[in-house]
Design a protein around this motif. Structure first.
Motif, PDB file in Angstrom:
ATOM      1  N   ARG A  21      -7.333  28.011   2.390  1.00  0.00           N
ATOM      2  CA  ARG A  21      -6.977  28.081   3.811  1.00  0.00           C
ATOM      3  C   ARG A  21      -6.768  29.514   4.309  1.00  0.00           C
ATOM      4  O   ARG A  21      -6.605  29.721   5.513  1.00  0.00           O
ATOM      5  CB  ARG A  21      -5.710  27.259   4.065  1.00  0.00           C
ATOM      6  CG  ARG A  21      -5.915  25.764   3.871  1.00  0.00           C
ATOM      7  CD  ARG A  21      -4.641  24.985   4.154  1.00  0.00           C
ATOM      8  NE  ARG A  21      -4.876  23.545   4.114  1.00  0.00           N
ATOM      9  CZ  ARG A  21      -5.273  22.813   5.151  1.00  0.00           C
ATOM     10  NH1 ARG A  21      -5.468  23.397   6.318  1.00  0.00           N
ATOM     11  NH2 ARG A  21      -5.464  21.523   5.034  1.00  0.00           N
ATOM     12  N   SER A  22      -6.749  30.475   3.437  1.00  0.00           N
ATOM     13  CA  SER A  22      -6.577  31.867   3.850  1.00  0.00           C
ATOM     14  C   SER A  22      -7.759  32.695   3.371  1.00  0.00           C
ATOM     15  O   SER A  22      -8.479  32.314   2.438  1.00  0.00           O
ATOM     16  CB  SER A  22      -5.278  32.452   3.276  1.00  0.00           C
ATOM     17  OG  SER A  22      -5.391  32.601   1.871  1.00  0.00           O
ATOM     18  N   LYS A  23      -7.962  33.835   4.021  1.00  0.00           N
ATOM     19  CA  LYS A  23      -9.040  34.738   3.601  1.00  0.00           C
ATOM     20  C   LYS A  23      -8.884  35.134   2.148  1.00  0.00           C
ATOM     21  O   LYS A  23      -9.853  35.124   1.375  1.00  0.00           O
ATOM     22  CB  LYS A  23      -9.054  35.985   4.493  1.00  0.00           C
ATOM     23  CG  LYS A  23     -10.088  37.032   4.084  1.00  0.00           C
ATOM     24  CD  LYS A  23     -10.219  38.138   5.125  1.00  0.00           C
ATOM     25  CE  LYS A  23      -8.967  38.975   5.232  1.00  0.00           C
ATOM     26  NZ  LYS A  23      -8.835  39.910   4.088  1.00  0.00           N
ATOM     27  N   SER A  24      -7.679  35.483   1.758  1.00  0.00           N
ATOM     28  CA  SER A  24      -7.428  35.888   0.381  1.00  0.00           C
ATOM     29  C   SER A  24      -7.772  34.779  -0.606  1.00  0.00           C
ATOM     30  O   SER A  24      -8.418  35.017  -1.637  1.00  0.00           O
ATOM     31  CB  SER A  24      -5.962  36.304   0.225  1.00  0.00           C
ATOM     32  OG  SER A  24      -5.676  36.630  -1.112  1.00  0.00           O
ATOM     33  N   ALA A  25      -7.367  33.556  -0.282  1.00  0.00           N
ATOM     34  CA  ALA A  25      -7.636  32.433  -1.176  1.00  0.00           C
ATOM     35  C   ALA A  25      -9.134  32.170  -1.298  1.00  0.00           C
ATOM     36  O   ALA A  25      -9.648  31.903  -2.398  1.00  0.00           O
ATOM     37  CB  ALA A  25      -6.920  31.179  -0.673  1.00  0.00           C
ATOM     38  N   ARG A  26      -9.850  32.257  -0.177  1.00  0.00           N
ATOM     39  CA  ARG A  26     -11.289  31.997  -0.214  1.00  0.00           C
ATOM     40  C   ARG A  26     -12.028  33.072  -1.021  1.00  0.00           C
ATOM     41  O   ARG A  26     -12.914  32.759  -1.826  1.00  0.00           O
ATOM     42  CB  ARG A  26     -11.842  31.926   1.216  1.00  0.00           C
ATOM     43  CG  ARG A  26     -11.405  30.693   1.980  1.00  0.00           C
ATOM     44  CD  ARG A  26     -12.122  30.565   3.308  1.00  0.00           C
ATOM     45  NE  ARG A  26     -11.751  31.605   4.253  1.00  0.00           N
ATOM     46  CZ  ARG A  26     -10.735  31.510   5.108  1.00  0.00           C
ATOM     47  NH1 ARG A  26      -9.966  30.409   5.111  1.00  0.00           N
ATOM     48  NH2 ARG A  26     -10.467  32.479   5.957  1.00  0.00           N
TER      49      ARG A  26
END
Length: 335
Positions: A214-219
């Motif tokens: 759900r976040s840029k970092s996670a993706r």
């Protein structure tokens, strides 16, 4: 044994057997004495970092033309984010991080002002066509350093040329950059689209949020991890992650890269670029001295394309105004 030779020995001890070793490079077009401190790929990285075309990336559009705000990406910040992602992957796979970084820093040097709008305009009017990856190679091979070029190694040139085409880079490092480029621009362009009110966080397809995060970092972490865990003789993701990656890309093309709200000014940018091309093709004597030299050696079309593609957004706009927009008369005021 000097520092470069020590580094080359360490590469053989520490890097993967599939990594590109600097002492195994196919070399440069013009042979050059080795540096005592830096390997050939380290020298290439430094040459790109210090060249004028690299500095101009800070004033070239990534996606949004002339955005109001300091946090939108430019072509330079995109390049740095690609480098960070690619180096992380290369380090984890024990590939040559110096080669990877050199390719990253050079991969977009050939981008026009106004991003892909400028590229489309030049592709339409220039008799040679226009592809930014090929122009990036031309920048480092021919145009930089007063038309002497940067004399980069074959592996760096090949990685730059193949970062966005159907051709596959000869090195795994070059293939890493191709993935890293897409991972970077999909994620940071989505973030910029949310910042610009084009999209909302919840607009992402459910599969993208559920599988990648759900976040840029996670993706970014999910995509990098998949590559690290599933690359062997080639650079690859697992099937589910790659399918979701392609879904994310399709979503971005449909909702951002072709969105009239986000790209509404691009028609003007294409028109401006085309008019500049027509003008200098008609009046090549008005080109700067460097490009008049290209004109004499390779023809008007080549020189004009080189000149315009190297411009920043604001330089192109200012030049257009100087040529085509009447100036106010600066004579005495009438009381």
């Amino acid at each position: 044994m000097n520092i470069r030779e020590q580094t080359q020995r360490l590469e053989h001890e520490m890097l993967s057997p599939r990594a590109a070793k600097s002492d195994g490079s196919k070399g440069r077009m013009r042979p050059q004495k080795d540096c005592d401190i830096r390997t050939c790929y380290q020298r290439d990285r430094d040459r790109i970092l210090h060249c004028k075309s690299f500095r101009r990336l800070k004033d070239k559009t990534q996606v949004f033309l002339a955005p109001e705000g300091s946090h939108y990406r430019t072509r330079l910040t995109h390049t740095l984010e690609v480098s960070q992602i690619a180096r992380t992957i290369a380090r984890a796979l024990r590939l040559n991080e110096d080669l990877t970084e050199a390719i990253c820093l050079g991969h977009d040097l050939g981008h026009t002002p106004f991003g892909h709008a400028g590229e489309r305009a030049l592709d339409r009017v220039c008799e040679y066509g226009y592809r930014h990856n090929i122009q990036s190679v031309r920048v480092v091979h021919r145009l930089e350093n007063d038309l002497k070029g940067l004399n980069l190694t074959y592996e760096v040139l090949n990685g730059i040329a193949c970062h966005t085409t159907r051709r596959t880079a000869k090195t795994l490092e070059g293939r890493v950059v191709r993935f890293a480029d897409k991972i970077a621009y999909l994620n940071h362009d989505f973030e910029d689209a949310v910042r610009g009110g084009i999209l909302e966080e919840d607009d992402l397809p459910w599969d993208v949020k559920y599988i990648l995060g759900r976040s840029k970092s996670a993706r970014i972490t999910a995509l990098i991890t998949s590559i690290i865990e599933h690359s062997d003789e080639d650079i690859a993701m697992d099937e589910e992650t790659f399918r979701t990656f392609l879904l994310f890309r399709s979503f971005m093309f449909e909702n951002v890269y072709t969105n009239p709200q986000a790209k509404g000014e691009e028609g003007k940018a294409e028109y401006l670029t085309g008019r500049l091309y027509e003008h200098f093709l008609q009046f090549p004597e008005r080109l700067p001295p460097l490009y008049r030299q290209v004109c004499e050696q390779e023809g008007k079309a080549r020189a004009v394309c080189d000149y315009i593609s190297g411009m920043t957004d604001n330089y192109a706009i200012g030049l257009y105004e100087d040529i085509f927009i009447p100036r106010s008369w600066g004579g005495p005021r009438q009381g």
